[in-house]
Design a protein around this motif. Structure first.
Motif, PDB file in Angstrom:
ATOM      1  N   PRO A 182       1.109  -5.040   8.222  1.00 18.05           N
ATOM      2  CA  PRO A 182       1.431  -5.374   6.842  1.00 18.05           C
ATOM      3  C   PRO A 182       1.381  -6.883   6.621  1.00 18.05           C
ATOM      4  O   PRO A 182       1.766  -7.655   7.484  1.00 18.05           O
ATOM      5  CB  PRO A 182       2.846  -4.818   6.655  1.00 18.05           C
ATOM      6  N   SER A 183       0.919  -7.277   5.443  1.00 16.02           N
ATOM      7  CA  SER A 183       0.601  -8.679   5.232  1.00 16.02           C
ATOM      8  C   SER A 183       1.725  -9.487   4.616  1.00 16.02           C
ATOM      9  O   SER A 183       2.455  -9.039   3.765  1.00 16.02           O
ATOM     10  CB  SER A 183      -0.618  -8.788   4.327  1.00 16.02           C
ATOM     11  N   ALA A 184       1.841 -10.671   5.100  1.00 14.96           N
ATOM     12  CA  ALA A 184       2.646 -11.741   4.531  1.00 14.96           C
ATOM     13  C   ALA A 184       2.284 -12.964   5.346  1.00 14.96           C
ATOM     14  O   ALA A 184       1.922 -12.857   6.506  1.00 14.96           O
ATOM     15  CB  ALA A 184       4.140 -11.459   4.634  1.00 14.96           C
ATOM     16  N   THR A 185       2.360 -14.112   4.767  1.00 21.07           N
ATOM     17  CA  THR A 185       2.041 -15.296   5.519  1.00 21.07           C
ATOM     18  C   THR A 185       3.213 -15.649   6.406  1.00 21.07           C
ATOM     19  O   THR A 185       4.305 -15.097   6.278  1.00 21.07           O
ATOM     20  CB  THR A 185       1.721 -16.473   4.572  1.00 21.07           C
TER      21      THR A 185
ATOM     22  N   THR B 254       3.881 -14.138  -0.253  1.00 23.76           N
ATOM     23  CA  THR B 254       2.811 -13.183  -0.483  1.00 23.76           C
ATOM     24  C   THR B 254       1.741 -13.879  -1.288  1.00 23.76           C
ATOM     25  O   THR B 254       2.007 -14.350  -2.386  1.00 23.76           O
ATOM     26  CB  THR B 254       3.334 -11.965  -1.267  1.00 23.76           C
ATOM     27  N   PRO B 255       0.527 -13.976  -0.734  1.00 22.17           N
ATOM     28  CA  PRO B 255      -0.522 -14.641  -1.510  1.00 22.17           C
ATOM     29  C   PRO B 255      -0.845 -13.846  -2.763  1.00 22.17           C
ATOM     30  O   PRO B 255      -0.652 -12.629  -2.793  1.00 22.17           O
ATOM     31  CB  PRO B 255      -1.709 -14.682  -0.550  1.00 22.17           C
ATOM     32  N   PRO B 256      -1.324 -14.481  -3.810  1.00 22.56           N
ATOM     33  CA  PRO B 256      -1.616 -13.780  -5.065  1.00 22.56           C
ATOM     34  C   PRO B 256      -2.537 -12.579  -4.892  1.00 22.56           C
ATOM     35  O   PRO B 256      -2.464 -11.639  -5.652  1.00 22.56           O
ATOM     36  CB  PRO B 256      -2.259 -14.854  -5.935  1.00 22.56           C
ATOM     37  N   SER B 257      -3.378 -12.589  -3.881  1.00 17.81           N
ATOM     38  CA  SER B 257      -4.292 -11.475  -3.674  1.00 17.81           C
ATOM     39  C   SER B 257      -3.724 -10.430  -2.712  1.00 17.81           C
ATOM     40  O   SER B 257      -4.457  -9.594  -2.216  1.00 17.81           O
ATOM     41  CB  SER B 257      -5.618 -12.007  -3.132  1.00 17.81           C
ATOM     42  N   ALA B 258      -2.427 -10.471  -2.429  1.00 18.92           N
ATOM     43  CA  ALA B 258      -1.830  -9.570  -1.441  1.00 18.92           C
ATOM     44  C   ALA B 258      -1.867  -8.117  -1.883  1.00 18.92           C
ATOM     45  O   ALA B 258      -1.732  -7.227  -1.063  1.00 18.92           O
ATOM     46  CB  ALA B 258      -0.396  -9.976  -1.145  1.00 18.92           C
ATOM     47  N   VAL B 259      -2.038  -7.871  -3.162  1.00 17.59           N
ATOM     48  CA  VAL B 259      -2.115  -6.504  -3.665  1.00 17.59           C
ATOM     49  C   VAL B 259      -3.362  -6.404  -4.538  1.00 17.59           C
ATOM     50  O   VAL B 259      -3.613  -7.267  -5.367  1.00 17.59           O
ATOM     51  CB  VAL B 259      -0.870  -6.123  -4.499  1.00 17.59           C
ATOM     52  N   SER B 260      -4.120  -5.345  -4.318  1.00 18.58           N
ATOM     53  CA  SER B 260      -5.290  -5.101  -5.164  1.00 18.58           C
ATOM     54  C   SER B 260      -5.405  -3.600  -5.401  1.00 18.58           C
ATOM     55  O   SER B 260      -4.642  -2.811  -4.843  1.00 18.58           O
ATOM     56  CB  SER B 260      -6.557  -5.658  -4.514  1.00 18.58           C
ATOM     57  N   VAL B 261      -6.340  -3.227  -6.239  1.00 18.77           N
ATOM     58  CA  VAL B 261      -6.569  -1.818  -6.546  1.00 18.77           C
ATOM     59  C   VAL B 261      -7.856  -1.385  -5.855  1.00 18.77           C
ATOM     60  O   VAL B 261      -8.879  -2.056  -5.957  1.00 18.77           O
ATOM     61  CB  VAL B 261      -6.679  -1.586  -8.074  1.00 18.77           C
ATOM     62  N   HIS B 262      -7.765  -0.286  -5.133  1.00 11.85           N
ATOM     63  CA  HIS B 262      -8.930   0.277  -4.456  1.00 11.85           C
ATOM     64  C   HIS B 262      -8.877   1.791  -4.619  1.00 11.85           C
ATOM     65  O   HIS B 262      -7.858   2.419  -4.293  1.00 11.85           O
ATOM     66  CB  HIS B 262      -8.929  -0.111  -2.978  1.00 11.85           C
TER      67      HIS B 262
ATOM     68  N   ALA C 193      -3.198  -6.664   1.181  1.00  8.29           N
ATOM     69  CA  ALA C 193      -4.322  -7.539   1.509  1.00  8.29           C
ATOM     70  C   ALA C 193      -5.083  -7.040   2.725  1.00  8.29           C
ATOM     71  O   ALA C 193      -6.267  -7.323   2.880  1.00  8.29           O
ATOM     72  CB  ALA C 193      -3.821  -8.964   1.747  1.00  8.29           C
ATOM     73  N   ASN C 194      -4.413  -6.266   3.574  1.00  4.45           N
ATOM     74  CA  ASN C 194      -5.056  -5.715   4.766  1.00  4.45           C
ATOM     75  C   ASN C 194      -5.815  -4.424   4.461  1.00  4.45           C
ATOM     76  O   ASN C 194      -6.364  -3.803   5.364  1.00  4.45           O
ATOM     77  CB  ASN C 194      -4.006  -5.466   5.855  1.00  4.45           C
ATOM     78  N   GLY C 195      -5.834  -3.998   3.195  1.00  6.09           N
ATOM     79  CA  GLY C 195      -6.539  -2.785   2.795  1.00  6.09           C
ATOM     80  C   GLY C 195      -5.748  -1.508   2.965  1.00  6.09           C
ATOM     81  O   GLY C 195      -6.228  -0.431   2.619  1.00  6.09           O
ATOM     82  N   MET C 196      -4.536  -1.618   3.488  1.00  2.95           N
ATOM     83  CA  MET C 196      -3.716  -0.435   3.725  1.00  2.95           C
ATOM     84  C   MET C 196      -3.031   0.015   2.427  1.00  2.95           C
ATOM     85  O   MET C 196      -2.597  -0.804   1.616  1.00  2.95           O
ATOM     86  CB  MET C 196      -2.663  -0.704   4.807  1.00  2.95           C
ATOM     87  N   THR C 197      -2.922   1.324   2.266  1.00  2.86           N
ATOM     88  CA  THR C 197      -2.342   1.940   1.075  1.00  2.86           C
ATOM     89  C   THR C 197      -0.872   1.558   0.934  1.00  2.86           C
ATOM     90  O   THR C 197      -0.130   1.508   1.909  1.00  2.86           O
ATOM     91  CB  THR C 197      -2.472   3.468   1.174  1.00  2.86           C
ATOM     92  N   LEU C 198      -0.469   1.318  -0.314  1.00  3.48           N
ATOM     93  CA  LEU C 198       0.941   1.046  -0.626  1.00  3.48           C
ATOM     94  C   LEU C 198       1.545   2.273  -1.301  1.00  3.48           C
ATOM     95  O   LEU C 198       0.846   3.026  -1.992  1.00  3.48           O
ATOM     96  CB  LEU C 198       1.055  -0.181  -1.531  1.00  3.48           C
ATOM     97  N   TYR C 199       2.841   2.453  -1.105  1.00  2.00           N
ATOM     98  CA  TYR C 199       3.555   3.636  -1.594  1.00  2.00           C
ATOM     99  C   TYR C 199       4.814   3.244  -2.351  1.00  2.00           C
ATOM    100  O   TYR C 199       5.360   2.159  -2.161  1.00  2.00           O
ATOM    101  CB  TYR C 199       3.975   4.515  -0.407  1.00  2.00           C
ATOM    102  N   THR C 200       5.281   4.185  -3.179  1.00  2.00           N
ATOM    103  CA  THR C 200       6.583   4.061  -3.831  1.00  2.00           C
ATOM    104  C   THR C 200       7.454   5.233  -3.382  1.00  2.00           C
ATOM    105  O   THR C 200       6.961   6.264  -2.920  1.00  2.00           O
ATOM    106  CB  THR C 200       6.461   4.073  -5.366  1.00  2.00           C
ATOM    107  N   PHE C 201       8.753   5.056  -3.535  1.00  2.00           N
ATOM    108  CA  PHE C 201       9.765   6.009  -3.084  1.00  2.00           C
ATOM    109  C   PHE C 201      10.551   6.481  -4.303  1.00  2.00           C
ATOM    110  O   PHE C 201      11.128   5.661  -5.023  1.00  2.00           O
ATOM    111  CB  PHE C 201      10.673   5.295  -2.087  1.00  2.00           C
ATOM    112  N   ASP C 202      10.575   7.787  -4.551  1.00  2.00           N
ATOM    113  CA  ASP C 202      11.260   8.329  -5.728  1.00  2.00           C
ATOM    114  C   ASP C 202      12.739   7.961  -5.786  1.00  2.00           C
ATOM    115  O   ASP C 202      13.315   7.885  -6.870  1.00  2.00           O
ATOM    116  CB  ASP C 202      11.136   9.853  -5.782  1.00  2.00           C
ATOM    117  N   LYS C 203      13.366   7.736  -4.641  1.00  2.00           N
ATOM    118  CA  LYS C 203      14.801   7.429  -4.638  1.00  2.00           C
ATOM    119  C   LYS C 203      15.106   5.996  -5.048  1.00  2.00           C
ATOM    120  O   LYS C 203      16.262   5.660  -5.305  1.00  2.00           O
ATOM    121  CB  LYS C 203      15.405   7.753  -3.272  1.00  2.00           C
ATOM    122  N   ASP C 204      14.073   5.143  -5.109  1.00  2.00           N
ATOM    123  CA  ASP C 204      14.246   3.789  -5.639  1.00  2.00           C
ATOM    124  C   ASP C 204      14.225   3.882  -7.161  1.00  2.00           C
ATOM    125  O   ASP C 204      13.363   4.548  -7.736  1.00  2.00           O
ATOM    126  CB  ASP C 204      13.102   2.872  -5.202  1.00  2.00           C
TER     127      ASP C 204
END
Length: 134
Positions: A24-27, A32-40, A47-58
C-alpha cells in the motif's frame, strides 16, 4: 556456476520488485501524493494499482474508521496525511493516531488477499466490504 548466480539474482530482484509493487502506498513522510488514488475500470485504486475498498460499518462523515487491530491487518488503511486532489477526498484520524484517506467521507482500505493490481477478491466479503467506486 555463473548462470545459476544470474538466475538467483534475477529471481531475488523479481521478488523484491513484486513486494514493493503490492505494498500500500504512502511516501516515507506519510504524505499521500495527489495521484495516490485513481479510477481504473470504474473502481478506485491506489497508486500501486491495487483495488481500494469501503466498509459498511464505517459511517460516512463520522471522520472515524471502525476497522482497527486485526481488522486493519486484513484491510490495511490507505495511509496519508494529505487528501488527494479532486474535492471528494478527506483525511481522517485513526484510533492509533495515524491518518487515513477517505472518499466521500468513507475511509479507504486495501484487502491483504488481493495479490495483483485489478484483483477484487475483497468485494462483497462478509457482505460489508465493497470496491470503492467514484
Amino acid at each position: 556456476m555463473k548462470k545459476l548466480g544470474t538466475l538467483a539474482f534475477a529471481a531475488a530482484l523479481t521478488l523484491t520488485l513484486a513486494g514493493c509493487y503490492s505494498t500500500p502506498s504512502a511516501t516515507a513522510s506519510g504524505q499521500t501524493p495527489p495521484s495516490a488514488v485513481s479510477v481504473h475500470n470504474g473502481m478506485l485504486v491506489g497508486a500501486n494499482g491495487m483495488t481500494l475498498y469501503t466498509f459498511d460499518k464505517d459511517t460516512a462523515g463520522s471522520g472515524k474508521s471502525v476497522c482497527n487491530g486485526p481488522c486493519a491487518t486484513n484491510w490495511p488503511p490507505l495511509a496519508g496525511k494529505q487528501a488527494p486532489s479532486g474535492g471528494n477526498y478527506s483525511v481522517i484520524q485513526r484510533d492509533d493516531g495515524s491518518s487515513q484517506i477517505a472518499y466521500k467521507g468513507k475511509p479507504l482500505y486495501y484487502w491483504a488477499k488481493d495479490a495483483k493490481p485489478g484483483d477484487t477478491t475483497g468485494d462483497g466479503f462478509n457482505g460489508v466490504w465493497h470496491t470503492a467506486r467514484p
